[in-house]
Design a protein around this motif. Structure first.
Motif, short mmCIF file in Angstrom:
data_model
loop_
_atom_site.label_atom_id
_atom_site.label_comp_id
_atom_site.label_asym_id
_atom_site.label_seq_id
_atom_site.Cartn_x
_atom_site.Cartn_y
_atom_site.Cartn_z
N UNK B 44 0.82 -1.22 0.00
CA UNK B 44 0.00 0.00 0.00
C UNK B 44 0.85 1.26 0.00
N UNK B 47 0.40 3.81 -2.93
CA UNK B 47 -0.94 4.41 -2.95
C UNK B 47 -1.11 5.40 -1.80
N UNK B 48 -0.60 5.04 -0.61
CA UNK B 48 -0.75 5.92 0.54
C UNK B 48 0.03 7.21 0.31
N UNK B 51 -1.80 9.37 -2.13
CA UNK B 51 -2.96 9.97 -1.49
C UNK B 51 -2.58 11.16 -0.64
N UNK B 52 -1.47 11.00 0.14
CA UNK B 52 -1.04 12.08 1.02
C UNK B 52 -0.61 13.28 0.20
#
Lengths: 213, 237
Positions: B44, B47-48, B51-52
């Motif tokens: 992840x 993706x994390x 996103x941040x």
């Protein structure tokens, strides 16, 4: 074949209905009251809990033969914490807004008594498949409880359902429903409804009651 | 009495699990769980991080409308600014302040954005504010996190009159360039007379004050460090 299917179904409905963790056993009240300010939050919390519940019960059940009873709680907690961490990362990867909305309650799934209760009372004594079915039933029962609170609080407190506006601009939201007291009001109302229903059913002839289950 | 004396001996020897079995199980569980956690983290991570980054960009774009791209900087207490990688602020020097430089479509500096926080009604209200060097004023605010009462304190997000305060909130530096010329201050609803004052929301004064204090505290520290260095950030590097 038929017997096993019936048993599986029974196992499943145990958590969904007869032993519903929210309305019958009154477990998991902390996330129940805290995150249910909207339908989306309630559903996400429910799905996260189902995932942790099913995965940890499967692993606890697989390890049941080699888990000495002296260290079982440590084993369960490590297993549960692992899947909570997985869910934590997964939610961060899916949506940070959702992650912020659920806040600390994702991490707190670790100490949700429904999960440790399932591991101790069911998964540690049953093979993986029944354990997972039972866990899924409990998880869905918990989700139904979360949704029952979340939707009512969102409809009354914000005039929306899953973010869709229901009443138009003229609606004055009942802000108190989004605040902690609103959670208690709605939970109390649901518990009242359920116990009234259970009591009414208890008065019926046995045959009819059995059909209803 | 006598039965009590006899009790301690039997359980210890009778059916105790061997130590090796306990350690083996705990070790096995830890190894399995370790693999699962590391696997989840690795898969992840990208993706994390994305996103941040998107969340930060959105927050900055909101407070500086002309912005099209951002760069992360750190203002050092000794003077000077330093560009840092996105999210790479774990080992900040004491006194250093993180901020974002926002650039418009042609790569020119559109403004800078930074975070500030102050105690509100329920908890710390963390806000992001945008500063425009052209007008030397605050041009927008956004809320990073807050737990203010829904319907009362959280009006700072939507109240049009309140947000109008931040169309051009004066944040000029004084002649010595070591502090703001005028302290940014929240005043009682309807008593705003100067461009560096914030007109509070009636009924949500505490939250309004927190916003003012958050901006003031952060700007008093950050702007004297950054404004003399603006030339260095003029164009996107």
């Amino acid at each position: 074949m038929n017997v096993t299917t019936t048993r599986g179904w029974d196992e499943f409905m145990e958590g969904v209905w007869r032993q519903n963790p929210v309305f019958v056993m009154a477990l998991g009240m902390c996330p129940m009251l805290a995150v249910t300010v909207s339908g989306v939050n309630a559903l996400s919390m429910g799905v996260a809990t189902i995932f942790v519940l099913v995965c940890s019960c499967a692993l606890v059940s697989l390890m049941r033969g080699i888990t000495p009873k002296e260290v079982r709680i440590a084993v369960y907690i490590v297993i549960i914490a692992t899947f909570v961490t997985v869910v934590d990362y997964a939610i961060q990867a899916i949506s940070l807004a959702l992650y912020d909305a659920l806040g600390a309650f994702i991490q707190l799934i670790v100490v949700n008594c429904i999960i440790l209760g399932r591991a101790e009372a069911h998964a540690s004594k049953n093979p993986p498949l029944p354990a997972m079915i039972n866990a899924a039933g409990m998880g869905i029962g918990f989700t139904i409880g979360l949704l029952a609170l979340g939707t009512v609080r969102e409809i009354l407190g914000a005039g929306t359902l899953f973010g869709v506006s229901l009443f138009g601009a003229g609606f004055q939201p009942w802000v108190i429903m989004l605040l902690p007291p609103g959670g208690f009001f709605v939970l109390g109302a649901w518990l009242l409804l359920f116990s009234w229903w259970a009591r009414r059913n208890a008065g019926k002839p046995v045959k009819e009651a059995a059909e209803n289950v | 009495m006598s039965s009590e004396l006899q009790q301690p001996s039997p359980p210890a020897t009778a059916q105790s699990t061997p130590t090796a079995a306990m350690i083996r199980t705990l070790g096995l569980v830890s190894a399995i769980c370790g693999l699962i956690i590391v696997g989840a983290y690795q898969s992840t991570f990208a993706a994390v991080a994305a996103n941040k980054r998107i969340a930060t960009e959105r927050a900055v774009f909101k407070v500086i409308p002309a912005a099209k791209s951002i760069a992360e900087f750190v203002a050092l207490p000794a003077g000077g600014v330093e560009k840092v990688g996105a999210g790479d602020t774990a080992n900040l020097a004491p006194g250093a302040v993180k901020f974002f430089a926002a650039y418009d479509g042609s790569g020119q500096l559109a403004g800078i954005a930074a975070e500030g926080g102050a105690k509100g009604y329920a908890d710390t209200v963390r806000i992001m504010f945008g500063y425009s060097p052209t007008c030397q004023c605050i041009v927008g605010i956004g809320v990073v996190s807050m737990r203010e009462t829904p319907g009362i304190g959280d009006k700072i997000l939507v109240d049009k009159d309140f947000l109008a305060n931040f169309a051009a909130l004066d944040a000029k530096l004084n002649a010595d360039l070591n502090a703001l010329a005028h302290e940014v201050k929240t005043v009682k609803h309807g008593t705003k007379t100067n461009p560096w004052q914030i007109d509070a929301i009636a009924g949500a004064t505490i939250t309004s004050r927190a916003v003012g204090k958050a901006i003031n505290d952060a700007a008093q520290v950050l702007l004297p460090m950054v404004v003399p260095q603006l030339e260095k950030m003029k164009e996107r590097s």
